[in-house]
Design an enzyme around this catalytic site. Structure first.
Site, PDB file in Angstrom:
ATOM      1  N   GLY A  15      -1.073  47.863 -47.960  1.00 16.57           N
ATOM      2  CA  GLY A  15      -2.036  48.855 -47.502  1.00 16.57           C
ATOM      3  C   GLY A  15      -3.452  48.307 -47.551  1.00 16.57           C
ATOM      4  O   GLY A  15      -3.663  47.118 -47.814  1.00 16.57           O
ATOM      5  N   LEU A  16      -4.425  49.177 -47.291  1.00 13.70           N
ATOM      6  CA  LEU A  16      -5.828  48.727 -47.310  1.00 13.70           C
ATOM      7  C   LEU A  16      -6.329  48.716 -48.753  1.00 13.70           C
ATOM      8  O   LEU A  16      -7.079  49.584 -49.166  1.00 13.70           O
ATOM      9  CB  LEU A  16      -6.693  49.643 -46.449  1.00 13.70           C
ATOM     10  CG  LEU A  16      -6.699  49.355 -44.940  1.00 13.70           C
ATOM     11  CD1 LEU A  16      -7.681  50.276 -44.247  1.00 13.70           C
ATOM     12  CD2 LEU A  16      -7.066  47.902 -44.652  1.00 13.70           C
ATOM     13  N   HIS A  17      -5.873  47.734 -49.507  1.00 14.18           N
ATOM     14  CA  HIS A  17      -6.328  47.614 -50.894  1.00 14.18           C
ATOM     15  C   HIS A  17      -7.655  46.855 -50.919  1.00 14.18           C
ATOM     16  O   HIS A  17      -8.274  46.635 -49.868  1.00 14.18           O
ATOM     17  CB  HIS A  17      -5.244  46.966 -51.765  1.00 14.18           C
ATOM     18  CG  HIS A  17      -4.844  45.599 -51.334  1.00 14.18           C
ATOM     19  ND1 HIS A  17      -5.243  44.473 -51.984  1.00 14.18           N
ATOM     20  CD2 HIS A  17      -4.083  45.184 -50.287  1.00 14.18           C
ATOM     21  CE1 HIS A  17      -4.734  43.411 -51.364  1.00 14.18           C
ATOM     22  NE2 HIS A  17      -4.034  43.807 -50.334  1.00 14.18           N
ATOM     23  N   ALA A  18      -8.082  46.461 -52.106  1.00 16.35           N
ATOM     24  CA  ALA A  18      -9.447  45.949 -52.249  1.00 16.35           C
ATOM     25  C   ALA A  18      -9.779  44.760 -51.344  1.00 16.35           C
ATOM     26  O   ALA A  18     -10.843  44.730 -50.735  1.00 16.35           O
ATOM     27  CB  ALA A  18      -9.712  45.606 -53.708  1.00 16.35           C
ATOM     28  N   ALA A  21      -9.934  45.612 -47.626  1.00 16.26           N
ATOM     29  CA  ALA A  21     -11.066  46.532 -47.457  1.00 16.26           C
ATOM     30  C   ALA A  21     -12.377  45.756 -47.456  1.00 16.26           C
ATOM     31  O   ALA A  21     -13.267  46.002 -46.637  1.00 16.26           O
ATOM     32  CB  ALA A  21     -11.062  47.590 -48.562  1.00 16.26           C
TER      33      ALA A  21
END
Lengths: 87, 156
Positions: A15-18, A21
């Site tokens: 997913g759009l983790h750190a 992002a």
């Protein structure tokens, strides 16, 4: 003002983790266009890592990226690459 | 998800003493060890993992906030520590600002879901300048705990 809006499926493995992002924001900041990202009715500033993280966008979820400004087309193209990268 | 679901109430410090990146990471890991959330034998391994993660890109996500994190089977559930630095630390943040608020997050391997949720929850709180300022000016651990518990009450 020119604008583009595109629904993109998140393909990043986790997913759009750190990290993605941060990358997303880094790319977004290269453009003059205003960039927003929405998921499940919530809209955040696409140039803020904290904003993107707030969405908690998991793999295979849909986000809507909108760019408004003269370089919106290029911005969307570049940003889509990051979100649909499955690493 | 509530912050107190994964933040150990004993792993809180209102006064980070370290002044450089590596020492802060070590200090935060020590905080979790002292709170008995993590076995001491994992200390070096965890520090190494956290440093490796930083090498991929700083976890200082801007506005004075840092969220060093790692996945490891040294922990069997999501756990976090929080530390406030009064003077600010150069954490190679992406916006060039010093970091005052640190959230250390450790998650077991294969826990992408909860990890992402925790990041989202933390970010949602820290986006709020009022909340950040409150944390930064908190006098002691008790005050930090109270601020976070109050936020947890607001949203279930």
């Amino acid at each position: 003002m020119k604008s583009v809006k595109k629904t993109i499926v998140v393909k990043n493995k986790q997913g759009l983790h750190a990290r993605p992002a941060a990358l997303f924001v880094q790319i977004a900041n290269k453009f003059d266009s205003q960039i927003t990202v929405s998921r499940e009715g919530e809209t955040v500033n696409g140039k803020s890592i904290m904003g993107i993280l707030t969405l908690g966008a998991t793999k295979n979820s849909e986000i809507i990226v909108e760019a408004v400004g003269r370089d919106c087309q290029e911005a969307i193209l570049e940003l889509e690459k990051i979100v649909s990268n499955n690493e | 998800m509530k912050i107190m679901d994964f933040l150990s109430s004993k792993a809180i410090t209102a006064n980070i003493k370290s002044t450089d990146k590596n020492s802060v990471i070590k200090e935060l890991v020590d905080l979790l060890i002292n709170s008995q959330e993590v076995d001491k034998k994992h200390k070096n391994k965890l520090i190494e993992l956290l440093k490796n993660r930083e090498a991929l890109g700083s976890t200082a996500i801007g506005q004075g906030v840092g969220i060093p994190h790692a996945k490891s089977d040294c922990v069997n559930k999501l756990i976090a520590a929080i530390g406030i630095s009064k003077r600010g630390v150069d954490f190679e943040s992406l916006d060039g600002e010093l970091v005052y608020i640190f959230f250390l997050l450790l998650a077991p391997q294969d826990s992408a879901g909860p990890h992402l949720k925790a990041l989202a929850r933390i970010s949602r709180l820290l986006k709020d300048k009022y909340f950040r300022d409150n944390l930064k000016s908190a006098e002691d651990e008790k005050a930090i705990l109270k601020i976070i518990q109050q936020e947890d009450e607001k949203k279930v």
